[in-house]
Write a protein that holds these residues in place. Structure first.
Motif, PDB file in Angstrom:
ATOM      1  N   VAL A 208       0.873  -1.262  -0.068  1.00 18.81           N
ATOM      2  CA  VAL A 208       0.038   0.276  -0.090  1.00 18.81           C
ATOM      3  C   VAL A 208       0.812   1.238  -0.052  1.00 18.81           C
ATOM      4  CG1 VAL A 208      -1.749   1.313   1.296  1.00 18.81           C
ATOM      5  CG2 VAL A 208      -1.866  -1.104   1.298  1.00 18.81           C
ATOM      6  N   VAL A 209       0.695   2.083  -0.795  1.00 20.05           N
ATOM      7  CA  VAL A 209       1.395   3.402  -1.091  1.00 20.05           C
ATOM      8  C   VAL A 209       0.508   4.569  -1.226  1.00 20.05           C
ATOM      9  CG1 VAL A 209       3.296   2.177  -1.978  1.00 20.05           C
ATOM     10  CG2 VAL A 209       1.549   3.273  -3.520  1.00 20.05           C
ATOM     11  N   ASP A 210       1.035   5.708  -0.794  1.00 21.11           N
ATOM     12  CA  ASP A 210       0.310   7.063  -1.247  1.00 21.11           C
ATOM     13  C   ASP A 210       0.333   7.364  -2.885  1.00 21.11           C
ATOM     14  OD1 ASP A 210       2.754   8.249  -1.594  1.00 21.11           O
ATOM     15  OD2 ASP A 210       2.549   9.582   0.047  1.00 21.11           O
ATOM     16  N   ASP A 211      -0.190   8.334  -3.120  1.00 18.96           N
ATOM     17  CA  ASP A 211      -0.161   8.828  -4.447  1.00 18.96           C
ATOM     18  C   ASP A 211       1.329   9.031  -4.884  1.00 18.96           C
ATOM     19  OD1 ASP A 211      -2.790   8.730  -5.008  1.00 18.96           O
ATOM     20  OD2 ASP A 211      -3.159  10.634  -4.262  1.00 18.96           O
ATOM     21  N   ALA A 212       2.019   9.412  -4.147  1.00 19.15           N
ATOM     22  CA  ALA A 212       3.555   9.622  -4.763  1.00 19.15           C
ATOM     23  C   ALA A 212       4.446   8.454  -4.842  1.00 19.15           C
ATOM     24  CB  ALA A 212       4.189  10.753  -3.913  1.00 19.15           C
ATOM     25  N   GLY A 213       3.798   7.175  -3.986  1.00 19.46           N
ATOM     26  CA  GLY A 213       4.741   6.035  -4.175  1.00 19.46           C
ATOM     27  C   GLY A 213       5.320   5.809  -2.861  1.00 19.46           C
ATOM     28  N   TRP A 214       5.150   6.671  -1.807  1.00 20.18           N
ATOM     29  CA  TRP A 214       5.515   6.228  -0.664  1.00 20.18           C
ATOM     30  C   TRP A 214       4.750   5.055   0.260  1.00 20.18           C
ATOM     31  CZ3 TRP A 214      10.144   8.260   0.762  1.00 20.18           C
ATOM     32  CH2 TRP A 214      10.567   9.492   0.090  1.00 20.18           C
ATOM     33  N   VAL A 215       5.520   4.185   0.771  1.00 20.71           N
ATOM     34  CA  VAL A 215       4.977   3.010   1.302  1.00 20.71           C
ATOM     35  C   VAL A 215       4.370   3.233   2.640  1.00 20.71           C
ATOM     36  CG1 VAL A 215       5.541   0.721   2.189  1.00 20.71           C
ATOM     37  CG2 VAL A 215       6.613   1.437  -0.133  1.00 20.71           C
ATOM     38  N   ALA A 216       3.182   3.059   2.830  1.00 18.85           N
ATOM     39  CA  ALA A 216       2.564   2.969   4.084  1.00 18.85           C
ATOM     40  C   ALA A 216       2.450   1.372   4.796  1.00 18.85           C
ATOM     41  CB  ALA A 216       1.157   3.758   3.795  1.00 18.85           C
ATOM     42  N   TYR A 217       2.439   0.467   4.053  1.00 15.81           N
ATOM     43  CA  TYR A 217       2.246  -0.894   4.607  1.00 15.81           C
ATOM     44  C   TYR A 217       2.537  -1.874   3.585  1.00 15.81           C
ATOM     45  CZ  TYR A 217      -0.285  -4.890   6.554  1.00 15.81           C
ATOM     46  OH  TYR A 217      -0.701  -6.136   6.971  1.00 15.81           O
ATOM     47  N   GLN A 218       3.316  -2.927   4.269  1.00 15.03           N
ATOM     48  CA  GLN A 218       3.572  -3.903   2.907  1.00 15.03           C
ATOM     49  C   GLN A 218       3.294  -5.358   3.788  1.00 15.03           C
ATOM     50  OE1 GLN A 218       7.721  -3.849   2.241  1.00 15.03           O
ATOM     51  NE2 GLN A 218       8.001  -1.908   3.901  1.00 15.03           N
ATOM     52  N   GLN A 219       2.932  -6.288   2.923  1.00 13.59           N
ATOM     53  CA  GLN A 219       2.574  -7.617   3.651  1.00 13.59           C
ATOM     54  C   GLN A 219       3.155  -8.854   2.770  1.00 13.59           C
ATOM     55  OE1 GLN A 219      -1.676  -8.580   5.023  1.00 13.59           O
ATOM     56  NE2 GLN A 219      -1.693  -9.910   3.082  1.00 13.59           N
ATOM     57  N   GLY A 220       4.161  -9.349   3.121  1.00 13.20           N
ATOM     58  CA  GLY A 220       4.651 -10.523   2.327  1.00 13.20           C
ATOM     59  C   GLY A 220       5.636 -10.014   1.184  1.00 13.20           C
ATOM     60  N   VAL A 221       6.171  -8.801   1.220  1.00 13.74           N
ATOM     61  CA  VAL A 221       7.033  -8.286   0.215  1.00 13.74           C
ATOM     62  C   VAL A 221       7.887  -7.373   0.785  1.00 13.74           C
ATOM     63  CG1 VAL A 221       5.267  -8.223  -1.681  1.00 13.74           C
ATOM     64  CG2 VAL A 221       5.627  -6.149   0.022  1.00 13.74           C
ATOM     65  N   ARG A 222       9.317  -7.215   0.253  1.00 16.34           N
ATOM     66  CA  ARG A 222      10.284  -6.399   0.548  1.00 16.34           C
ATOM     67  C   ARG A 222      10.317  -5.176  -0.264  1.00 16.34           C
ATOM     68  NH1 ARG A 222      14.370  -8.522  -0.866  1.00 16.34           N
ATOM     69  NH2 ARG A 222      13.859 -10.139  -1.931  1.00 16.34           N
ATOM     70  N   PRO A 239       9.736  -6.259  -5.932  1.00 15.06           N
ATOM     71  CA  PRO A 239      10.468  -7.459  -5.656  1.00 15.06           C
ATOM     72  C   PRO A 239       9.768  -8.518  -4.840  1.00 15.06           C
ATOM     73  CG  PRO A 239      12.004  -5.499  -5.743  1.00 15.06           C
ATOM     74  CD  PRO A 239      10.529  -5.144  -5.804  1.00 15.06           C
ATOM     75  N   GLY A 240       9.640  -9.774  -5.017  1.00 19.88           N
ATOM     76  CA  GLY A 240       8.931 -10.617  -4.008  1.00 19.88           C
ATOM     77  C   GLY A 240       7.434 -10.882  -4.516  1.00 19.88           C
ATOM     78  N   ALA A 241       7.086  -9.862  -5.444  1.00 17.38           N
ATOM     79  CA  ALA A 241       5.525 -10.172  -5.796  1.00 17.38           C
ATOM     80  C   ALA A 241       5.327 -10.169  -7.366  1.00 17.38           C
ATOM     81  CB  ALA A 241       4.767  -8.890  -5.100  1.00 17.38           C
ATOM     82  N   GLY A 242       6.440  -9.583  -7.888  1.00 17.37           N
ATOM     83  CA  GLY A 242       6.300  -9.617  -9.425  1.00 17.37           C
ATOM     84  C   GLY A 242       5.655  -8.533 -10.004  1.00 17.37           C
ATOM     85  N   LEU A 243       5.107  -8.448 -11.246  1.00 13.70           N
ATOM     86  CA  LEU A 243       4.338  -7.414 -11.557  1.00 13.70           C
ATOM     87  C   LEU A 243       3.019  -7.160 -10.846  1.00 13.70           C
ATOM     88  CD1 LEU A 243       4.648  -7.273 -15.412  1.00 13.70           C
ATOM     89  CD2 LEU A 243       5.433  -5.761 -13.843  1.00 13.70           C
ATOM     90  N   CYS A 244       2.728  -6.126 -10.555  1.00 16.46           N
ATOM     91  CA  CYS A 244       1.584  -5.732  -9.647  1.00 16.46           C
ATOM     92  C   CYS A 244       0.538  -4.631 -10.272  1.00 16.46           C
ATOM     93  CB  CYS A 244       1.869  -5.264  -8.449  1.00 16.46           C
ATOM     94  SG  CYS A 244       2.639  -6.458  -7.292  1.00 16.46           S
ATOM     95  N   ASP A 260       2.560 -14.239 -12.502  1.00 12.02           N
ATOM     96  CA  ASP A 260       3.766 -15.050 -12.022  1.00 12.02           C
ATOM     97  C   ASP A 260       4.759 -13.888 -11.464  1.00 12.02           C
ATOM     98  OD1 ASP A 260       6.314 -16.161 -12.081  1.00 12.02           O
ATOM     99  OD2 ASP A 260       6.222 -17.104 -14.245  1.00 12.02           O
ATOM    100  N   ARG A 261       5.363 -14.255 -10.441  1.00 13.67           N
ATOM    101  CA  ARG A 261       6.401 -13.413  -9.697  1.00 13.67           C
ATOM    102  C   ARG A 261       7.511 -13.023 -10.387  1.00 13.67           C
ATOM    103  NH1 ARG A 261       6.316 -14.394  -3.145  1.00 13.67           N
ATOM    104  NH2 ARG A 261       3.808 -14.475  -2.929  1.00 13.67           N
ATOM    105  N   ARG A 262       7.633 -13.779 -11.481  1.00 12.33           N
ATOM    106  CA  ARG A 262       8.906 -13.271 -12.436  1.00 12.33           C
ATOM    107  C   ARG A 262       8.345 -12.560 -13.550  1.00 12.33           C
ATOM    108  NH1 ARG A 262      13.636 -14.967 -10.764  1.00 12.33           N
ATOM    109  NH2 ARG A 262      14.612 -14.352 -12.646  1.00 12.33           N
ATOM    110  N   ALA A 263       9.169 -11.622 -14.054  1.00  8.60           N
ATOM    111  CA  ALA A 263       8.761 -10.978 -15.306  1.00  8.60           C
ATOM    112  C   ALA A 263       9.789 -11.323 -16.391  1.00  8.60           C
ATOM    113  CB  ALA A 263       8.548  -9.656 -15.091  1.00  8.60           C
ATOM    114  N   SER A 264       9.522 -11.204 -17.449  1.00  7.81           N
ATOM    115  CA  SER A 264      10.242 -11.471 -18.747  1.00  7.81           C
ATOM    116  C   SER A 264      10.156 -10.279 -19.746  1.00  7.81           C
ATOM    117  CB  SER A 264      10.238 -12.700 -19.442  1.00  7.81           C
ATOM    118  OG  SER A 264       8.854 -12.816 -20.214  1.00  7.81           O
ATOM    119  N   VAL A 265      11.293  -9.661 -20.260  1.00  3.07           N
ATOM    120  CA  VAL A 265      11.099  -8.650 -21.145  1.00  3.07           C
ATOM    121  C   VAL A 265      11.983  -9.021 -22.445  1.00  3.07           C
ATOM    122  CG1 VAL A 265      10.695  -6.843 -19.281  1.00  3.07           C
ATOM    123  CG2 VAL A 265      13.100  -7.388 -20.341  1.00  3.07           C
TER     124      VAL A 265
END
Length: 358
Positions: A208-222, A239-244, A260-265
């Protein structure tokens, strides 16, 4: 001889071809644009406090308080009625674009250009019509990341300048920046408390982040303290969650995995224009690229997990190490398109990204 600060600004005005005799057109935003700019400005959170500090008795001193955004557009103006009337005649009104490029050397525009406090007196202004004025302006920065938010300025008749004016404006700006820091932390705490309760019964990674991307809460991710600012139509690699895929919530965004928690480009250099295909267990995202940005991603891909420095990237793209600033600016713009897939220091694909060039 003018001061060095003034001389630099006058040189810029001459290169721009501005008229010192005051024939420069005034550009004033309409009411709709002005309101939009006010809503987007974080200075809306502190403008009333600055009024209370600087305008305790608005008509007791013959000056006006002006607050602009980072473009130099005047968002708020208040103060002595006599000074406001004189400012009206000058076009120094709410909605006016008061950058150097529009109205010449002035404390607001020059403070934005120099990103430093500026006080100008009388004939130090480039336009003759501004010579009857003094102006004391101090830039306001976001206390968390240093982003320039705008300028706070006090202006008045030149002969009424008090020696303490610049110190007064500087103190008001420091108080405003401190208040902005407190306000952001309070908003993050509110967002964290609300979303942690909502997510308490769920499993799986979430951020969970605010509109500017500052992290307010994280669960199961770093995650770091901040990610790129989310947008509803663009996935973000966590990282740890893949594309969200960001989901708008009150006060910010909820990000959860899309697959998938991995991404390919895949960087497709032979297409015109080149594109970057991004896959992560969902329909692929296709990001069009300029030739220069495709070259940057090709260099990053060939560097592998070790990555490539800005200096080495400059050498590869331009044949020398003298274009580091250009490289950093280009990568910054590129990351607005591909987000956290591209890591920095050094430039490399982020953890969990498999990359290839075709």
């Amino acid at each position: 001889q003018p001061r060095a600060l003034v001389r630099r600004s006058w040189d810029r005005m001459l290169r721009l071809g501005l008229d010192p005799d005051g024939a420069n057109a005034r550009i004033v935003a309409d009411e709709a644009e002005l309101e939009t700019r006010r809503r987007k400005s974080r200075l809306r959170l502190v403008v009333e406090e600055m009024r209370s500090v600087l305008l305790r008795a608005p008509d007791a001193a013959p000056f006006i308080l002006v607050v602009t955004d980072a473009d130099g557009v005047i968002l708020w103006r208040d103060g002595a009625a006599s000074a406001r009337r004189q400012a009206d005649e000058l076009g120094f009104v709410e909605g006016a674009h008061w950058s150097e490029a529009k109205v010449g050397t002035n404390a607001i525009g020059t403070a934005l250009t120099e990103e430093a406090p500026v006080q100008l007196f009388s004939a130090e202004h480039f336009e003759a019509s501004q010579h009857p004025w003094y102006c004391s302006a101090v830039p306001v920065h976001d206390p968390h990341d240093g982003t320039l938010l705008g300028v706070v300025d006090i202006s008045g008749p030149a002969m009424t300048l008090h020696p303490a004016v610049q110190s007064l404006v500087t103190t008001a700006v420091r108080l405003a920046e401190a208040r902005l820091m407190i306000a952001q932390q309070e908003a993050l705490n509110t967002l964290r408390d609300r979303m942690s309760a909502m997510l308490a019964g769920t499993s799986g990674p979430a951020l969970v982040v605010d509109d500017a991307g500052w992290v307010a809460y994280q669960q199961g991710v770093r995650s770091r303290d901040r990610i790129e600012a989310p947008a509803a139509d663009r996935s973000i690699l966590i990282p740890g969650a893949g594309l969200c895929l960001p989901e708008k919530v009150t006060g910010g965004w909820l990000l959860r995995p899309t697959g998938d928690r991995r991404a390919s480009v895949t960087l497709r250099m032979r297409q015109d224009p080149p594109v970057l295909d991004i896959h992560s267990g969902t329909d692929p995202l296709v990001v069009p690229l300029t030739p220069r940005r495709a070259q940057i991603l090709a260099a990053v891909t060939s560097a592998g997990s070790a990555g490539i420095s800005a200096s080495d990237l400059s050498q590869r793209l331009y044949g020398d190490g003298d274009h580091v600033v250009t490289v950093r600016a280009e990568v910054s713009r590129l990351r607005r398109s591909v987000g956290a897939l591209l890591a920095t220091r050094p430039y490399r694909w982020a953890e969990g990204v498999d990359a290839r060039v075709e």
